[in-house]
Design an enzyme around this catalytic site. Structure first.
Site, mmCIF file in Angstrom:
data_model
loop_
_atom_site.group_PDB
_atom_site.id
_atom_site.type_symbol
_atom_site.label_atom_id
_atom_site.label_comp_id
_atom_site.label_asym_id
_atom_site.label_seq_id
_atom_site.Cartn_x
_atom_site.Cartn_y
_atom_site.Cartn_z
ATOM 1 N N GLY A 153 0.759 -1.240 0.000
ATOM 2 C CA GLY A 153 0.000 0.000 0.000
ATOM 3 C C GLY A 153 0.785 1.283 0.000
ATOM 4 C CE1 TYR A 175 -9.062 2.743 -9.225
ATOM 5 C CE2 TYR A 175 -7.090 2.781 -10.581
ATOM 6 C CZ TYR A 175 -8.001 2.084 -9.816
ATOM 7 O OH TYR A 175 -7.845 0.740 -9.641
ATOM 8 C CB CYS A 231 -16.192 5.217 -29.712
ATOM 9 S SG CYS A 231 -15.605 5.291 -31.415
ATOM 10 C CD GLU A 232 -16.795 4.267 -23.564
ATOM 11 O OE1 GLU A 232 -17.367 5.134 -22.860
ATOM 12 O OE2 GLU A 232 -17.202 3.108 -23.695
ATOM 13 N N PRO A 234 4.679 -5.245 -1.180
ATOM 14 C CG PRO A 234 6.960 -4.856 -1.495
ATOM 15 C CD PRO A 234 5.992 -5.724 -0.730
ATOM 16 N N GLY A 235 3.900 -3.439 -4.163
ATOM 17 C CA GLY A 235 3.681 -3.582 -5.599
ATOM 18 C C GLY A 235 3.994 -2.277 -6.309
ATOM 19 N NE ARG A 236 -0.254 2.490 -6.132
ATOM 20 C CZ ARG A 236 -1.382 2.534 -6.843
ATOM 21 N NH1 ARG A 236 -1.402 3.211 -7.976
ATOM 22 N NH2 ARG A 236 -2.477 1.926 -6.433
#
Length: 423
Positions: free
Chosen positions: A239, A320, A348-349, A274-276
């Site tokens: 996190g 996000y 197309c958004e 840990p990742g990010r």
């Protein structure tokens, strides 16, 4: 820190020019810095070197096999949330007894796969899951090592979608109810209690929520000890955030010091996921400007920079409203005109954007842009929406680069589909 820098006005990854990579493989593509990946893991690992610990990289951040192998070779463990991540982890060389399986929706086949593989432990998220793991372990004549994920009801002060430690979130078992589940697990014939797990969310920029959660977990572990349940592993999840814009997340050394101060009286092995913080700033998405346009008629003119990367390649801005710094691959002169633009993709958004109302130097079709801090939850969240093939992934090591995932073809898009089922 990371290894993406301008040299003589050209953006480099380590000792390789982004322009050179693009000229050889085209755009869009993700590029990762080996030196950054290695350094980030080693700094995090070293911060906890004086305690019994196991660092388990959070696979969901970036599951490329080469990236996983880098961490396996460095002696890292692995945190997984699916059977597919277990498969990838084993292919990359992770030892099963260094793999932790988290996640709220483990299927029967995934549980069986993990039991047969011999993973370190399951982080159990519900009473029903505990019952299922016990049954499956019995069927396979195994004893399942488990930790129960306790939900401490702590506000991590992060985006609501990546908050996992509040009572209203789907994750874990409320700390006040978890004791009952541990006592129940203690009586299960095919369950071996080995730990306690707690993870409160992602992209945290303050230490206080971690410490608040840890203190609640410590009290809970004391209650378990009183009931004769000994804990071998304390899994505090991951996190720790990174800098995307102006965030000031804690340095791993400061984070570690705070955690270790709270753990000094506990006799167990610490697991961290840990990742990010390891991969986030080690990767960049490179895209080419296709068009520029101006829409008038509203309250003010609206300028758009249309690029060949889209929300299917990088979902975070659309999902996000996340900020990613965007840099031209060719550094602009100091007096270059700045314009307020939306950087958008071809999908197309209206939600297909990389940046909105961003002040940027004026760019022209054919120029390259680097969307920074995409090494975590970039490619791993990508899709083929609008039948857009997934992009290539590249690893740079010093003055060399190699493709670690080939760009998908149109044929790849339809692989597995079968027209012969029509009458």
């Amino acid at each position: 820190m990371h290894h993406f820098k301008y040299r003589q006005n050209t953006l480099f990854c380590e000792d390789v020019s982004i322009q050179d990579i693009s000229a050889k493989i085209g755009t869009p593509f993700y590029v990762y810095s080996y030196a950054t990946l290695k350094r980030h893991f080693q700094v995090f690992d070293a911060a906890f070197e004086d305690v019994s610990k196991l660092i388990c990289y959070s696979a969901k951040a970036n599951t490329n096999l080469t990236v996983l192998k880098i961490f396996a070779d460095l002696g890292c463990g692995l945190d997984i949330v699916s059977g597919g991540e277990l498969y990838r982890g084993l292919m990359a060389g992770f030892s099963p007894d260094r793999i932790v399986y988290s996640g709220v929706g483990k299927r029967v086949d995934e549980i069986d796969y993990a039991l047969e593989t011999g993973i370190l432990m399951f982080n159990v998220e519900s009473p029903v899951e505990l019952e299922l793991i016990n049954r499956r372990a019995g069927e396979l004549k195994k004893r399942a090592p488990v930790a129960i994920r306790v939900n401490p009801d702590v506000d991590p002060k992060t985006h609501a979608y990546i908050s996992t430690g509040l009572a209203k979130n789907k994750f874990g078992i409320p700390v006040d109810e978890a004791l009952h589940e541990y006592l129940h697990a203690k009586e299960m014939e095919n369950i071996k209690i080995v730990g306690v797990s707690c993870h409160i969310g992602s992209q945290l920029t303050q230490i206080d929520p971690f410490i608040e959660a840890l203190r609640k977990v410590k009290k809970f572990v004391s209650r378990l000890t009183q009931e004769g349940i000994q804990i071998q592993y304390l899994d505090l999840g991951g996190g720790v955030g990174i800098t995307y814009d102006d965030e000031q997340p804690p340095h791993p050394v400061d984070y570690a010091a705070a955690i270790k101060a709270e753990l000094k009286d506990m006799d167990c092995t610490l697991i961290l996921e840990p990742g990010r913080v390891i991969t986030g700033n080690a990767g960049v998405l490179i895209t080419e400007v296709q068009y520029t346009k101006v829409n008038s008629g509203g309250e003010k003119e609206k300028r758009f920079v249309i690029v060949d990367a889209a929300m299917n390649d990088l979902a975070r801005p659309a999902l996000y409203s996340a900020y990613h710094e965007i840099l031209p691959a060719q550094e602009p002169a100091e007096n270059t005109v700045q314009q307020e633009v939306d950087v958008v993709g071809p999908i197309c958004e209206t939600g297909d954007f990389m940046a909105r109302d961003r002040m940027m130097p004026e760019v022209q079709p054919g120029e390259l842009l680097a969307i920074m801090s995409c090494g975590a939850y970039g490619f791993s969240m990508s899709s083929t929406y609008n039948s857009r093939p997934k992009v290539a992934e590249v690893l740079v090591d010093g003055d060399q680069f190699r493709i670690i995932r080939q760009r998908e073809s149109y044929e790849d898009l339809v692989r597995g589909e079968d027209l012969s089922t029509l009458p």
